[in-house]
Design a protein around this motif. Structure first.
Motif, PDB file in Angstrom:
ATOM      1  N   MET A  88       0.860  -1.179   0.000  1.00  0.00           N
ATOM      2  CA  MET A  88       0.000   0.000   0.000  1.00  0.00           C
ATOM      3  C   MET A  88       0.899   1.232   0.000  1.00  0.00           C
ATOM      4  O   MET A  88       1.799   1.355   0.830  1.00  0.00           O
ATOM      5  CB  MET A  88      -0.915   0.029   1.222  1.00  0.00           C
ATOM      6  CG  MET A  88      -1.753   1.303   1.316  1.00  0.00           C
ATOM      7  SD  MET A  88      -2.913   1.291   2.711  1.00  0.00           S
ATOM      8  CE  MET A  88      -4.134   0.129   2.106  1.00  0.00           C
ATOM      9  N   ARG A  89       0.646   2.135  -0.900  1.00  0.00           N
ATOM     10  CA  ARG A  89       1.443   3.352  -0.981  1.00  0.00           C
ATOM     11  C   ARG A  89       1.131   4.264   0.200  1.00  0.00           C
ATOM     12  O   ARG A  89      -0.008   4.370   0.640  1.00  0.00           O
ATOM     13  CB  ARG A  89       1.156   4.090  -2.296  1.00  0.00           C
ATOM     14  CG  ARG A  89       1.666   3.353  -3.527  1.00  0.00           C
ATOM     15  CD  ARG A  89       1.243   4.065  -4.801  1.00  0.00           C
ATOM     16  NE  ARG A  89       1.738   5.433  -4.833  1.00  0.00           N
ATOM     17  CZ  ARG A  89       2.961   5.780  -5.247  1.00  0.00           C
ATOM     18  NH1 ARG A  89       3.797   4.842  -5.635  1.00  0.00           N
ATOM     19  NH2 ARG A  89       3.332   7.047  -5.275  1.00  0.00           N
ATOM     20  N   SER A  90       2.180   4.922   0.690  1.00  0.00           N
ATOM     21  CA  SER A  90       2.013   5.903   1.757  1.00  0.00           C
ATOM     22  C   SER A  90       2.271   7.291   1.186  1.00  0.00           C
ATOM     23  O   SER A  90       2.495   7.462  -0.014  1.00  0.00           O
ATOM     24  CB  SER A  90       3.002   5.608   2.894  1.00  0.00           C
ATOM     25  OG  SER A  90       4.340   5.822   2.451  1.00  0.00           O
ATOM     26  N   SER A  91       2.275   8.290   2.048  1.00  0.00           N
ATOM     27  CA  SER A  91       2.502   9.659   1.595  1.00  0.00           C
ATOM     28  C   SER A  91       3.905   9.845   1.045  1.00  0.00           C
ATOM     29  O   SER A  91       4.163  10.771   0.273  1.00  0.00           O
ATOM     30  CB  SER A  91       2.264  10.634   2.753  1.00  0.00           C
ATOM     31  OG  SER A  91       3.142  10.346   3.836  1.00  0.00           O
ATOM     32  N   ILE A  92       4.830   8.962   1.423  1.00  0.00           N
ATOM     33  CA  ILE A  92       6.204   9.093   0.937  1.00  0.00           C
ATOM     34  C   ILE A  92       6.466   8.200  -0.267  1.00  0.00           C
ATOM     35  O   ILE A  92       7.574   8.176  -0.789  1.00  0.00           O
ATOM     36  CB  ILE A  92       7.213   8.770   2.054  1.00  0.00           C
ATOM     37  CG1 ILE A  92       7.011   7.341   2.575  1.00  0.00           C
ATOM     38  CG2 ILE A  92       7.115   9.787   3.171  1.00  0.00           C
ATOM     39  CD1 ILE A  92       8.056   6.925   3.607  1.00  0.00           C
ATOM     40  N   GLY A  93       5.472   7.463  -0.729  1.00  0.00           N
ATOM     41  CA  GLY A  93       5.631   6.643  -1.919  1.00  0.00           C
ATOM     42  C   GLY A  93       5.552   5.156  -1.622  1.00  0.00           C
ATOM     43  O   GLY A  93       5.246   4.732  -0.499  1.00  0.00           O
ATOM     44  N   ALA A  94       5.833   4.372  -2.639  1.00  0.00           N
ATOM     45  CA  ALA A  94       5.724   2.922  -2.535  1.00  0.00           C
ATOM     46  C   ALA A  94       7.003   2.321  -1.971  1.00  0.00           C
ATOM     47  O   ALA A  94       8.099   2.653  -2.423  1.00  0.00           O
ATOM     48  CB  ALA A  94       5.429   2.326  -3.906  1.00  0.00           C
ATOM     49  N   PRO A  95       6.902   1.417  -0.992  1.00  0.00           N
ATOM     50  CA  PRO A  95       8.083   0.703  -0.502  1.00  0.00           C
ATOM     51  C   PRO A  95       8.790  -0.037  -1.635  1.00  0.00           C
ATOM     52  O   PRO A  95       8.151  -0.546  -2.557  1.00  0.00           O
ATOM     53  CB  PRO A  95       7.494  -0.280   0.514  1.00  0.00           C
ATOM     54  CG  PRO A  95       6.208   0.336   0.939  1.00  0.00           C
ATOM     55  CD  PRO A  95       5.682   1.053  -0.267  1.00  0.00           C
ATOM     56  N   PHE A  96      10.091  -0.056  -1.583  1.00  0.00           N
ATOM     57  CA  PHE A  96      11.000  -0.655  -2.557  1.00  0.00           C
ATOM     58  C   PHE A  96      11.096   0.192  -3.816  1.00  0.00           C
ATOM     59  O   PHE A  96      12.184   0.425  -4.325  1.00  0.00           O
ATOM     60  CB  PHE A  96      10.586  -2.084  -2.935  1.00  0.00           C
ATOM     61  CG  PHE A  96      11.558  -2.737  -3.884  1.00  0.00           C
ATOM     62  CD1 PHE A  96      12.724  -3.307  -3.409  1.00  0.00           C
ATOM     63  CD2 PHE A  96      11.317  -2.767  -5.250  1.00  0.00           C
ATOM     64  CE1 PHE A  96      13.639  -3.891  -4.287  1.00  0.00           C
ATOM     65  CE2 PHE A  96      12.215  -3.350  -6.122  1.00  0.00           C
ATOM     66  CZ  PHE A  96      13.376  -3.917  -5.641  1.00  0.00           C
ATOM     67  N   VAL A  97       9.976   0.686  -4.351  1.00  0.00           N
ATOM     68  CA  VAL A  97       9.993   1.471  -5.584  1.00  0.00           C
ATOM     69  C   VAL A  97      10.450   2.903  -5.311  1.00  0.00           C
ATOM     70  O   VAL A  97      11.323   3.433  -6.001  1.00  0.00           O
ATOM     71  CB  VAL A  97       8.602   1.467  -6.248  1.00  0.00           C
ATOM     72  CG1 VAL A  97       8.565   2.417  -7.441  1.00  0.00           C
ATOM     73  CG2 VAL A  97       8.239   0.056  -6.687  1.00  0.00           C
ATOM     74  N   ASP A  98       9.852   3.545  -4.336  1.00  0.00           N
ATOM     75  CA  ASP A  98      10.176   4.933  -4.006  1.00  0.00           C
ATOM     76  C   ASP A  98      11.049   5.062  -2.763  1.00  0.00           C
ATOM     77  O   ASP A  98      11.772   6.043  -2.609  1.00  0.00           O
ATOM     78  CB  ASP A  98       8.889   5.743  -3.782  1.00  0.00           C
ATOM     79  CG  ASP A  98       8.003   5.761  -5.012  1.00  0.00           C
ATOM     80  OD1 ASP A  98       8.481   6.171  -6.078  1.00  0.00           O
ATOM     81  OD2 ASP A  98       6.829   5.347  -4.899  1.00  0.00           O
ATOM     82  N   VAL A  99      10.932   4.111  -1.863  1.00  0.00           N
ATOM     83  CA  VAL A  99      11.586   4.202  -0.561  1.00  0.00           C
ATOM     84  C   VAL A  99      12.453   2.965  -0.363  1.00  0.00           C
ATOM     85  O   VAL A  99      11.973   1.837  -0.501  1.00  0.00           O
ATOM     86  CB  VAL A  99      10.546   4.304   0.576  1.00  0.00           C
ATOM     87  CG1 VAL A  99      11.249   4.492   1.913  1.00  0.00           C
ATOM     88  CG2 VAL A  99       9.576   5.438   0.304  1.00  0.00           C
ATOM     89  N   VAL A 100      13.724   3.175  -0.034  1.00  0.00           N
ATOM     90  CA  VAL A 100      14.644   2.058   0.148  1.00  0.00           C
ATOM     91  C   VAL A 100      14.463   1.405   1.516  1.00  0.00           C
ATOM     92  O   VAL A 100      14.406   0.181   1.620  1.00  0.00           O
ATOM     93  CB  VAL A 100      16.105   2.530  -0.030  1.00  0.00           C
ATOM     94  CG1 VAL A 100      17.078   1.399   0.297  1.00  0.00           C
ATOM     95  CG2 VAL A 100      16.332   3.000  -1.457  1.00  0.00           C
ATOM     96  N   ASP A 101      14.349   2.222   2.559  1.00  0.00           N
ATOM     97  CA  ASP A 101      14.275   1.694   3.922  1.00  0.00           C
ATOM     98  C   ASP A 101      12.901   1.936   4.540  1.00  0.00           C
ATOM     99  O   ASP A 101      12.216   2.919   4.228  1.00  0.00           O
ATOM    100  CB  ASP A 101      15.341   2.342   4.802  1.00  0.00           C
ATOM    101  CG  ASP A 101      16.743   1.888   4.441  1.00  0.00           C
ATOM    102  OD1 ASP A 101      16.882   0.775   3.904  1.00  0.00           O
ATOM    103  OD2 ASP A 101      17.698   2.652   4.690  1.00  0.00           O
TER     104      ASP A 101
END
Length: 894
Positions: A110-123
């Motif tokens: 599920m995307r959060s306000s900071i983006g998608a895990p793995f795709v937008d966010v590394v940690d």
């Protein structure tokens, strides 16, 4: 939500986790005509206005000066199916793609306000590292758990400190900004430019800088995470839309080069619309001008291609027995075969079979074995292209070559992949029963796109290097995307330079990888000629994005068991690099696996089989390579249907899984029919991962199920022996970091487990740019197997793989007493070489993507009727099932 546990056995599935919001947004699918319509056939240089007009057609002026983007229209993909395929069948296949649900780990997020895990966010917020993970685990009682999700794994940032645990051996990284930059052309070509007259013309390949650092795979992952992909048709539509956008970017990237060529006395033969390559006939004055442009990365003279075989007669045995079951009994008695059909022949679906690309010499696509049955109404060759013809670099062939194919090479290579005599194709009934199976290919129900890069007899030779690049460019546009591409041809750049992997052909192969397709390439047959100490892999086999295949042989016997359990690397199978000699392959082993490279049952261009006693009988890496290409198909077929995930659409995931299939054989010399030894870490420069022995990640039946009427149901002969676990994953890592993957969620492994095999591989685009001196910037990643205490603290290093120069590592661990009851952790350690400011394509700047795969199991296989046991069949020693992984060496008593 994200599964915060990294154990492959209990990941949350996509059904358990909410999916990203948003409806499916199907993009325009782009046909080969739409993408390649500006390509031009190679022909003598025109003059005056005619030349300028054609250059304008290849790279339209409006694209070079427009700020807009190239838009695809609403047409469906070009019909590349064989003329005998009906429109109704094609429409039904499209509907089948629409119905097939697209499973992928990124659908679980599920995307959060900071983006998608793995795709937008590394940690993660907790400081753990996101990874994609597919897995299957079976306990001692046969209970199975599957998972396909985004997981979090612990990450340690060592930052050059000497500490306890996983950082205690890490030393400060070298100066990461230093990278030996290669010249824009080879020494031989520079001498040619220096000594030639300014008006002399040369046929050259001009390599231009890529328009984007992000790979197509990464862009598609973003679309999946955004909820735009729900079916295979969605996937292909999204891919087509993104390809169309890349056409515009690439075309503009070539425009300045086009202007310089037009200002001189050059003639553009071909301009890639996805791979930034121009092939042209240029005078030396213009070549010198182009070398001054910042966007030009390299210029080389066009090479010629050579089929990679030699004359030797060897009978072919069976390396796929555990995947492809015999057709002589109902499929439900032995399990569904994984042969590329993807269910279309057994489950009642409309044909949506997997496909491959085959780049080779002239091929007789009218051979009976290339049709689905004896009626010859439907061909398994869904597209046949000639890449040296009058209209464009690659265009559909009007008719098969029949008698003007030259040698049997192209037809034989295609036959080893998709040839089929098991469905009545032989109307004269010459090939029946086991004979029909032996004369068929290993992915005999897959489809193929054939590319002839050698002109038929009677035509002018326009240059096979240009044709091969055009074929690679064209195969990127195929929809549905091919599983892999086979190339059993080598190109003429000299040794040892040919092993550098930065020639224009190799870089174009890297483009193919970055567009989501793996090229499987023959290593070549030059080891005996070049000497043991010289890297002799032929281009583009040394491309960092190519999977390269050696050849092993067994000449004393033609039995099935001789192929499966014996055989040494062929003396003339090309070798890769050596770690202590940078000039020879830059320290990379390069060869990835070895397969059996001979057959007395190959298809001939005349419509039958090659006579094993004739001078046309062939063997070599040309014919070991299509076996690995077929393996890529059956592995993918199995992965999608049993693991239930399309993560293997990423060519790096496929690469790692192919490496997992080697038997660890090594050594250049040994007893007749024997490798010298088996490796517990790293890879061999001749065998690669070893001789190919496929594994299938499902279970033996605990006991056959009586169906009545004499029929019994089992789950196949080649699966795993409980307890077992399998996992394949993708993650990002930076220099000085350590990722920890705990097997079985950190719990002790079940009693009875005794074998672990782990592989990891990574793609570093900077390999294209390194020069002739040792470098200090390429990613150096090692792996360690730790034994842990009850608090999951690493205590003891049990095994490791630590090559400072290779881009793959492997651990094999089978201690006395097994691994049951142990807590084990795999550490992925990025020692150095990952530059903070560099965009590696699939992760954010400063991080490189790693692909891994592993399994652990029991080697006993003591299950009635399916166990590993020695027996006698027709007076010949025989075994049932799959050779145990922990055998120290092949059997000697064949």
């Amino acid at each position: 939500m994200i599964d915060h546990r990294n154990n492959p056995g209990i990941h949350a599935t996509s059904r358990e986790l909410p999916r990203a919001n948003g409806m499916s947004t199907r993009g325009h699918e782009v046909s080969p005509n739409e993408l390649d319509g500006r390509e031009s056939r190679i022909r003598p240089p025109p003059e005056g206005e005619a030349r300028a007009a054609r250059q304008h057609e290849i790279l339209p002026q409006e694209l070079c000066h427009s700020s807009g983007t190239l838009r695809a229209d609403n047409r469906s993909p070009e019909n590349t199916h064989h003329p005998r395929s009906s429109k109704e069948t094609q429409h039904a296949a499209r509907e089948a793609l629409r119905r097939e649900f697209f499973h992928h780990p990124l659908r679980s997020i599920m995307r959060s306000s900071i983006g998608a895990p793995f795709v937008d966010v590394v940690d993660s917020p907790s400081g753990h590292r996101y990874m994609l993970r597919d897995s299957v685990v079976v306990d001692p009682h046969g209970n199975r758990r599957k998972a396909s999700s985004v997981v979090e794994v612990p990450v340690t940032r060592c930052e050059g400190r000497r500490e306890s645990g996983t950082c205690h051996e890490t030393s400060p990284a070298p100066n990461q900004s230093r990278l030996s930059t290669k010249s824009k052309s080879s020494t031989a070509f520079r001498e040619r430019l220096q000594n030639g007259g300014l008006s002399d013309h040369l046929q050259v390949i001009i390599r231009v800088r890529r328009a984007t650092a992000v790979t197509l795979t990464s862009e598609i992952e973003r679309a999946i995470a955004q909820g735009q992909v729900h079916s295979r048709l969605d996937y292909e539509a999204t891919r087509g839309r993104l390809l169309a956008e890349r056409v515009s970017l690439t075309t503009r990237q070539l425009c300045r080069v086009r202007d310089v060529i037009l200002a001189g006395e050059g003639d553009i033969r071909f301009a890639g619309s996805l791979s930034p390559v121009i092939i042209a006939n240029l005078d030396i004055r213009t070549i010198r001008r182009l070398l001054q442009l910042d966007e030009v990365e390299g210029i080389e003279e066009e090479p010629s291609a050579t089929p990679e075989y030699f004359r030797e007669t060897i009978s072919m045995g069976e390396q796929f027995d555990q995947y492809i079951e015999p057709d002589s009994v109902p499929f439900w008695t032995l399990g569904i075969p994984y042969d590329g059909s993807h269910g279309d022949d057994y489950l009642g679906d409309i044909p949506v079979a997997l496909s491959v690309g085959i780049i080779d010499g002239a091929t007789n696509s009218n051979h009976p074995a290339f049709f689905t049955d004896g009626s010859k109404n439907v061909s398994r060759i869904v597209g046949h292209y000639g890449c040296n013809n009058a209209k464009s670099a690659c265009s559909p062939k009007a008719s098969p070559c029949f008698g003007d194919c030259g040698t049997d090479h192209g037809t034989s290579v295609a036959g080893l992949i998709i040839g089929d005599h098991t469905h009545g194709q032989d109307v004269q009934n010459k090939y029946t029963g086991w004979n029909a199976r032996q004369t068929s290919g290993m992915a005999r129900r897959a489809r193929a796109h054939i590319y002839d890069i050698a002109p038929s007899f009677g035509q002018a030779d326009y240059g096979q290097g240009a044709a091969a690049i055009a074929a690679i460019q064209h195969v990127m546009t195929i929809s549905p995307k091919p599983t892999a591409v086979n190339m059993s041809q080598g190109f003429s750049w000299g040794f040892p330079d040919s092993c550098n992997g930065n020639d224009p052909m190799s870089v174009t192969v890297n483009d193919l990888f970055e567009h989501g397709i793996l090229l499987i390439k023959s290593a070549g047959n030059a080891a005996a000629e070049e000497g043991i100490g010289v890297c002799s892999v032929t281009p583009p086999g040394s491309a960092i994005g190519a999977f390269t295949v050696g050849n092993y042989i067994f000449t004393l016997s033609s039995t099935l068991n001789a192929v499966r359990f014996a055989g040494q690397i062929a003396p003339n199978s090309s070798r890769g690099g050596v770690s202590d000699d940078y000039a020879h392959g830059r320290g990379r082993t390069i060869v990835d696996i070895a397969a059996y490279g001979g057959s007395s049952h190959m298809l001939s261009q005349s419509g039958g089989l090659v006579d094993p006693k004739s001078k046309e009988s062939q063997s070599g890496t040309s014919f070991s390579t299509p076996l690995v290409t077929a393996a890529a198909v059956v592995i993918t077929d199995h992965y999608v249907r049993v693991v239930e995930s399309f993560l293997i659409q990423d060519p790096g995931v496929l690469y790692a899984n192919l490496l997992l299939m080697g038997d660890r054989s090594a050594g250049l010399k040994g007893d007749e029919g024997q490798p010298s030894y088996k490796l517990n870490s790293g890879f061999d420069r001749g065998y690669g991962a070893g001789r190919m022995k496929l594994r299938k990640f499902d279970s033996f039946a605990a006991s056959p199920l009586d169906l009545g009427g004499g029929w019994q149901l089992s789950l196949g002969r080649g699966g795993m022996s409980p307890p077992w676990g399998y996992s394949s994953g993708v993650g990002c890592i930076s220099s000085g970091e350590s990722l920890q993957i705990y097997l079985n969620n950190g719990e002790p492994l079940p009693s009875g487990a005794d074998v672990l095999k782990y592989v990891i591989w990574w793609y570093d685009r900077r390999h294209e740019s390194i020069g002739d001196s040792p470098l200090e910037g390429i990613a150096n990643i090692d792996v360690f197997l730790w034994g842990c205490d009850e608090k999951l603290q690493p205590v003891t290093i049990l095994a490791s793989s630590e090559s400072p120069t290779d881009n793959k590592e492997r651990i094999f661990y089978a201690p006395p007493g097994g691994i049951g009851g142990k807590r084990l952790m795999i550490e992925i350690r990025a020692v150095s070489g990952i530059v903070p400011e560099y965009q590696y394509g699939n992760c954010k700047p400063g991080f490189i993507r790693v692909y891994d795969a592993y399994f652990w199991e029991s080697s006993a296989r003591q299950i009635s009727g399916l166990r590993w046991e020695k027996g006698i069949v027709d007076g010949t020693p025989s075994w049932t099932g799959v050779e145990p992984e922990d055998l120290p060496s092949p059997f000697n008593d064949l």
